[in-house]
Design a protein around this motif. Structure first.
Motif, PDB file in Angstrom:
ATOM      1  N   GLY A   1       8.902  -5.127  37.991  1.00 61.95           N
ATOM      2  CA  GLY A   1       9.943  -4.145  37.713  1.00 61.95           C
ATOM      3  C   GLY A   1      10.123  -3.814  36.249  1.00 61.95           C
ATOM      4  O   GLY A   1      11.046  -3.059  35.899  1.00 61.95           O
ATOM      5  N   ARG A   2       9.250  -4.343  35.378  1.00 65.97           N
ATOM      6  CA  ARG A   2       9.432  -4.095  33.929  1.00 65.97           C
ATOM      7  C   ARG A   2       9.370  -2.609  33.592  1.00 65.97           C
ATOM      8  O   ARG A   2      10.128  -2.119  32.752  1.00 65.97           O
ATOM      9  CB  ARG A   2       8.361  -4.869  33.138  1.00 65.97           C
ATOM     10  N   PHE A   3       8.464  -1.855  34.229  1.00 68.08           N
ATOM     11  CA  PHE A   3       8.378  -0.413  34.006  1.00 68.08           C
ATOM     12  C   PHE A   3       8.570   0.296  35.342  1.00 68.08           C
ATOM     13  O   PHE A   3       8.034  -0.129  36.367  1.00 68.08           O
ATOM     14  CB  PHE A   3       7.047  -0.030  33.374  1.00 68.08           C
ATOM     15  N   ARG A   4       9.334   1.378  35.314  1.00 62.59           N
ATOM     16  CA  ARG A   4       9.680   2.094  36.543  1.00 62.59           C
ATOM     17  C   ARG A   4       9.798   3.571  36.213  1.00 62.59           C
ATOM     18  O   ARG A   4      10.238   3.930  35.109  1.00 62.59           O
ATOM     19  CB  ARG A   4      11.000   1.546  37.104  1.00 62.59           C
ATOM     20  N   GLY A   5       9.415   4.428  37.156  1.00 59.42           N
ATOM     21  CA  GLY A   5       9.525   5.857  36.903  1.00 59.42           C
ATOM     22  C   GLY A   5       9.231   6.670  38.144  1.00 59.42           C
ATOM     23  O   GLY A   5       8.798   6.143  39.174  1.00 59.42           O
ATOM     24  N   GLU A   6       9.454   8.000  38.055  1.00 57.39           N
ATOM     25  CA  GLU A   6       9.209   8.866  39.212  1.00 57.39           C
ATOM     26  C   GLU A   6       7.723   8.962  39.540  1.00 57.39           C
ATOM     27  O   GLU A   6       7.347   9.164  40.694  1.00 57.39           O
ATOM     28  CB  GLU A   6       9.761  10.270  38.959  1.00 57.39           C
ATOM     29  N   ARG A   7       6.880   8.802  38.508  1.00 56.30           N
ATOM     30  CA  ARG A   7       5.433   8.857  38.725  1.00 56.30           C
ATOM     31  C   ARG A   7       4.768   7.721  37.970  1.00 56.30           C
ATOM     32  O   ARG A   7       5.180   7.381  36.856  1.00 56.30           O
ATOM     33  CB  ARG A   7       4.868  10.204  38.267  1.00 56.30           C
ATOM     34  N   MET A   8       3.733   7.168  38.579  1.00 57.81           N
ATOM     35  CA  MET A   8       3.068   6.003  37.989  1.00 57.81           C
ATOM     36  C   MET A   8       1.579   6.062  38.259  1.00 57.81           C
ATOM     37  O   MET A   8       1.147   6.310  39.392  1.00 57.81           O
ATOM     38  CB  MET A   8       3.648   4.716  38.580  1.00 57.81           C
ATOM     39  N   LEU A   9       0.777   5.825  37.213  1.00 54.93           N
ATOM     40  CA  LEU A   9      -0.661   5.651  37.332  1.00 54.93           C
ATOM     41  C   LEU A   9      -1.016   4.265  36.801  1.00 54.93           C
ATOM     42  O   LEU A   9      -0.492   3.847  35.763  1.00 54.93           O
ATOM     43  CB  LEU A   9      -1.423   6.710  36.539  1.00 54.93           C
ATOM     44  N   TYR A  10      -1.916   3.586  37.499  1.00 53.06           N
ATOM     45  CA  TYR A  10      -2.262   2.204  37.131  1.00 53.06           C
ATOM     46  C   TYR A  10      -3.765   2.013  37.263  1.00 53.06           C
ATOM     47  O   TYR A  10      -4.390   2.483  38.229  1.00 53.06           O
ATOM     48  CB  TYR A  10      -1.548   1.225  38.063  1.00 53.06           C
ATOM     49  N   GLY A  11      -4.362   1.318  36.296  1.00 51.69           N
ATOM     50  CA  GLY A  11      -5.782   1.002  36.348  1.00 51.69           C
ATOM     51  C   GLY A  11      -6.042  -0.404  35.842  1.00 51.69           C
ATOM     52  O   GLY A  11      -5.352  -0.893  34.939  1.00 51.69           O
ATOM     53  N   GLU A  12      -7.039  -1.062  36.437  1.00 51.89           N
ATOM     54  CA  GLU A  12      -7.379  -2.430  36.028  1.00 51.89           C
ATOM     55  C   GLU A  12      -8.862  -2.690  36.250  1.00 51.89           C
ATOM     56  O   GLU A  12      -9.468  -2.204  37.216  1.00 51.89           O
ATOM     57  CB  GLU A  12      -6.550  -3.452  36.808  1.00 51.89           C
ATOM     58  N   ILE A  13      -9.447  -3.459  35.330  1.00 54.27           N
ATOM     59  CA  ILE A  13     -10.812  -3.942  35.486  1.00 54.27           C
ATOM     60  C   ILE A  13     -10.781  -5.457  35.289  1.00 54.27           C
ATOM     61  O   ILE A  13     -10.072  -5.959  34.411  1.00 54.27           O
ATOM     62  CB  ILE A  13     -11.777  -3.269  34.485  1.00 54.27           C
TER      63      ILE A  13
ATOM     64  N   LEU B   1     -17.883  -7.335  38.681  1.00 53.43           N
ATOM     65  CA  LEU B   1     -16.773  -6.566  38.145  1.00 53.43           C
ATOM     66  C   LEU B   1     -15.966  -5.986  39.301  1.00 53.43           C
ATOM     67  O   LEU B   1     -16.532  -5.533  40.301  1.00 53.43           O
ATOM     68  CB  LEU B   1     -17.268  -5.436  37.247  1.00 53.43           C
ATOM     69  N   ALA B   2     -14.656  -6.001  39.151  1.00 54.04           N
ATOM     70  CA  ALA B   2     -13.766  -5.418  40.147  1.00 54.04           C
ATOM     71  C   ALA B   2     -12.933  -4.338  39.466  1.00 54.04           C
ATOM     72  O   ALA B   2     -12.419  -4.546  38.357  1.00 54.04           O
ATOM     73  CB  ALA B   2     -12.862  -6.489  40.748  1.00 54.04           C
ATOM     74  N   PHE B   3     -12.813  -3.186  40.113  1.00 56.62           N
ATOM     75  CA  PHE B   3     -12.072  -2.049  39.560  1.00 56.62           C
ATOM     76  C   PHE B   3     -10.941  -1.676  40.520  1.00 56.62           C
ATOM     77  O   PHE B   3     -11.136  -1.614  41.740  1.00 56.62           O
ATOM     78  CB  PHE B   3     -12.995  -0.843  39.379  1.00 56.62           C
ATOM     79  N   TRP B   4      -9.777  -1.383  39.952  1.00 55.28           N
ATOM     80  CA  TRP B   4      -8.603  -1.055  40.762  1.00 55.28           C
ATOM     81  C   TRP B   4      -7.862   0.106  40.107  1.00 55.28           C
ATOM     82  O   TRP B   4      -7.567   0.081  38.909  1.00 55.28           O
ATOM     83  CB  TRP B   4      -7.692  -2.271  40.859  1.00 55.28           C
ATOM     84  N   PHE B   5      -7.557   1.123  40.895  1.00 57.81           N
ATOM     85  CA  PHE B   5      -6.754   2.244  40.430  1.00 57.81           C
ATOM     86  C   PHE B   5      -5.786   2.633  41.527  1.00 57.81           C
ATOM     87  O   PHE B   5      -6.163   2.706  42.708  1.00 57.81           O
ATOM     88  CB  PHE B   5      -7.623   3.454  40.089  1.00 57.81           C
ATOM     89  N   PHE B   6      -4.526   2.862  41.163  1.00 57.58           N
ATOM     90  CA  PHE B   6      -3.622   3.455  42.151  1.00 57.58           C
ATOM     91  C   PHE B   6      -2.663   4.420  41.470  1.00 57.58           C
ATOM     92  O   PHE B   6      -2.378   4.321  40.271  1.00 57.58           O
ATOM     93  CB  PHE B   6      -2.883   2.398  42.980  1.00 57.58           C
ATOM     94  N   ALA B   7      -2.182   5.361  42.280  1.00 61.23           N
ATOM     95  CA  ALA B   7      -1.229   6.373  41.832  1.00 61.23           C
ATOM     96  C   ALA B   7      -0.089   6.431  42.838  1.00 61.23           C
ATOM     97  O   ALA B   7      -0.322   6.602  44.035  1.00 61.23           O
ATOM     98  CB  ALA B   7      -1.909   7.739  41.719  1.00 61.23           C
ATOM     99  N   ASP B   8       1.133   6.260  42.359  1.00 62.38           N
ATOM    100  CA  ASP B   8       2.346   6.434  43.164  1.00 62.38           C
ATOM    101  C   ASP B   8       3.146   7.562  42.530  1.00 62.38           C
ATOM    102  O   ASP B   8       3.653   7.422  41.399  1.00 62.38           O
ATOM    103  CB  ASP B   8       3.170   5.152  43.206  1.00 62.38           C
ATOM    104  N   LEU B   9       3.268   8.673  43.253  1.00 66.85           N
ATOM    105  CA  LEU B   9       3.867   9.878  42.695  1.00 66.85           C
ATOM    106  C   LEU B   9       4.974  10.384  43.608  1.00 66.85           C
ATOM    107  O   LEU B   9       4.711  10.747  44.767  1.00 66.85           O
ATOM    108  CB  LEU B   9       2.803  10.973  42.531  1.00 66.85           C
ATOM    109  N   VAL B  10       6.210  10.394  43.116  1.00 66.56           N
ATOM    110  CA  VAL B  10       7.291  11.042  43.853  1.00 66.56           C
ATOM    111  C   VAL B  10       7.063  12.543  43.729  1.00 66.56           C
ATOM    112  O   VAL B  10       7.143  13.110  42.642  1.00 66.56           O
ATOM    113  CB  VAL B  10       8.668  10.644  43.290  1.00 66.56           C
ATOM    114  N   THR B  11       6.745  13.168  44.848  1.00 65.38           N
ATOM    115  CA  THR B  11       6.357  14.582  44.824  1.00 65.38           C
ATOM    116  C   THR B  11       7.518  15.533  45.097  1.00 65.38           C
ATOM    117  O   THR B  11       7.380  16.744  44.933  1.00 65.38           O
ATOM    118  CB  THR B  11       5.248  14.841  45.846  1.00 65.38           C
TER     119      THR B  11
END
Length: 408
Positions: free
Chosen positions: A318-330, A281-291
């Protein structure tokens, strides 16, 4: 991206790791080139190895490149890859260069060069991500709830210079500083539908905050921390990866359109489900936050905006875009054949983004994607797979993704 010849020795375990003696009962690993030699009744390739299992010689490959994803369509071109050591392979991880020049069926010209150099004993690490695009991309409103009917194609030229220098603090831990420059120029609506530009998310956002509609630049610096204990950077079966970065952009510096800051956190880990690592299993999480401050539209966190554009399978880049983004995948990974030639994956991902104009916050809504794919071993020494995936998302969104090496 698929290189007809994969990188040789572009992955390695932790510096100084001991190589286990061969298992006499193990099934020999087979890759595409071994299979071709077998079909042609040729003897096995000679393996030039040191006592660490790594070749001391540089490996340089120039080859055709082919790939596919919803944002580019079919892409073809030429690629150059090089793997080399800047120190003793027993204590130094390999360095690599990957460069390409491609044209796409969506009318894009794309050039890139990614360099990862480690000096002797991994004391210093130099990472470069340089890109030059004559390209186009569908743009949408901000947030996870932006409707697909808002899609409007914008064309632009793009130059990226991301350069980072790391110093090893302790084994597997690096601290660094970086220079970051991105320039979007000659921005214009796609000639196929110029009348629709007043409805575009790009125009709405740029007009609201007084940004130039023809060119937008971000320039600044970053402070970085990196932890990497994976047993491979291309096809990991265990270990942990954490990339932490704080970016600071200055308005007016090298033409910067605005002053703003962004916090980036990228975490990955890998768990073996079987002792031979054929299932994991591979797990991926990232957060890009315009602070703070105001980021130009194309620099806002977005789907598929990671280094290799592999996030958000099931949606176009580019389908979804915003000032803050959280992403997770398994992702579940299974090597079907004992010789490693064939494999498959199944994945589930989700993302949530914010939009301050509509007061949409993180976790108000999600864009979830799921799918499966096949794997073909191109190079057994670097564990490089040719990957073809199908992903499906909300609102009937779907896509086929063809590339080289695992998504993360």
């Amino acid at each position: 991206m698929l290189l007809a010849c994969a990188l040789v020795a572009t992955s390695a375990g932790p510096a100084g790791a001991q190589v286990a003696p061969p298992d006499p009962n193990a099934v020999p690993i087979l890759d595409v080139f071994d299979l071709i030699r077998q079909l042609r009744h040729k003897p096995p390739r000679e393996e030039l190895e040191t006592g660490t299992g790594q070749s001391k010689k540089s490996a340089v490959t120039a080859a055709p490149v082919i790939g596919y994803n919803p944002a580019t369509g079919l892409s073809v071109g030429v690629g150059l890859s090089s793997a080399f050591f800047r120190g003793d392979p027993a204590t130094t991880r390999p360095s690599s260069l990957l460069a390409s020049l491609k044209v796409t069926t969506n009318g894009q010209l794309v050039s890139s060069a990614r360099v990862n150099v480690l000096t002797a004993d991994n004391r210093w690490r130099l990472v470069s991500d340089t890109r030059g695009y004559l390209t186009n991309q569908n743009t949408y409103g901000l947030g996870t709830d932006s409707p697909p009917g808002q899609a409007f194609n914008m064309k632009y030229d793009y130059l990226r210079l991301y350069e980072t220098v790391y110093k090893q603090v302790r084994p597997n831990l690096f601290a660094g500083v970086g220079f970051r420059y991105s320039n979007y120029s000659h921005i214009a609506p796609n000639p196929e539908n110029p009348a629709a530009m007043p409805e575009s998310g790009f125009l709405t956002y740029s007009n609201e905050f007084g940004l130039n509609l023809r060119a937008q630049t971000s320039a600044g610096a970053s402070v970085n921390a990196l932890v990497d204990s994976r047993d491979s950077s291309i096809n990991p079966s265990r270990g942990f990866y954490a990339d932490l970065r704080y970016e600071m952009y200055l308005g007016g510096f090298l033409g910067g359109a605005s002053t703003w800051q962004l916090s980036h956190s990228d975490l990955r880990t890998y768990v073996r489900l079987t002792k031979d690592a054929r299932q994991k299993l591979a797990f991926w999480f990232f957060a890009d936050l315009v602070t703070g401050g105001l980021a130009p539209y194309f620099d806002l966190p977005a789907t598929g905006d990671d280094t290799y554009a592999r996030s958000g399978r099931g949606y176009t880049q580019g389908r979804f875009r915003g000032e803050r983004m959280l992403y997770g995948e398994i992702e579940y990974r299974w090597t079907i054949t004992k010789n490693g030639l064939l494999g498959m994956v199944a994945f589930l991902n989700t993302e949530t983004l914010s939009d301050r104009e509509t007061a949409e916050r993180l976790f108000d809504s999600f864009a979830t994607g799921a799918g499966a794919g096949l794997r073909l071993m191109l190079n057994k020494r670097s564990k490089t797979n040719f990957c073809i995936d199908y992903g499906h998302g909300k609102g009937g969104s779907s896509g086929v993704y063809v590339g080289l090496q695992e998504a993360f």
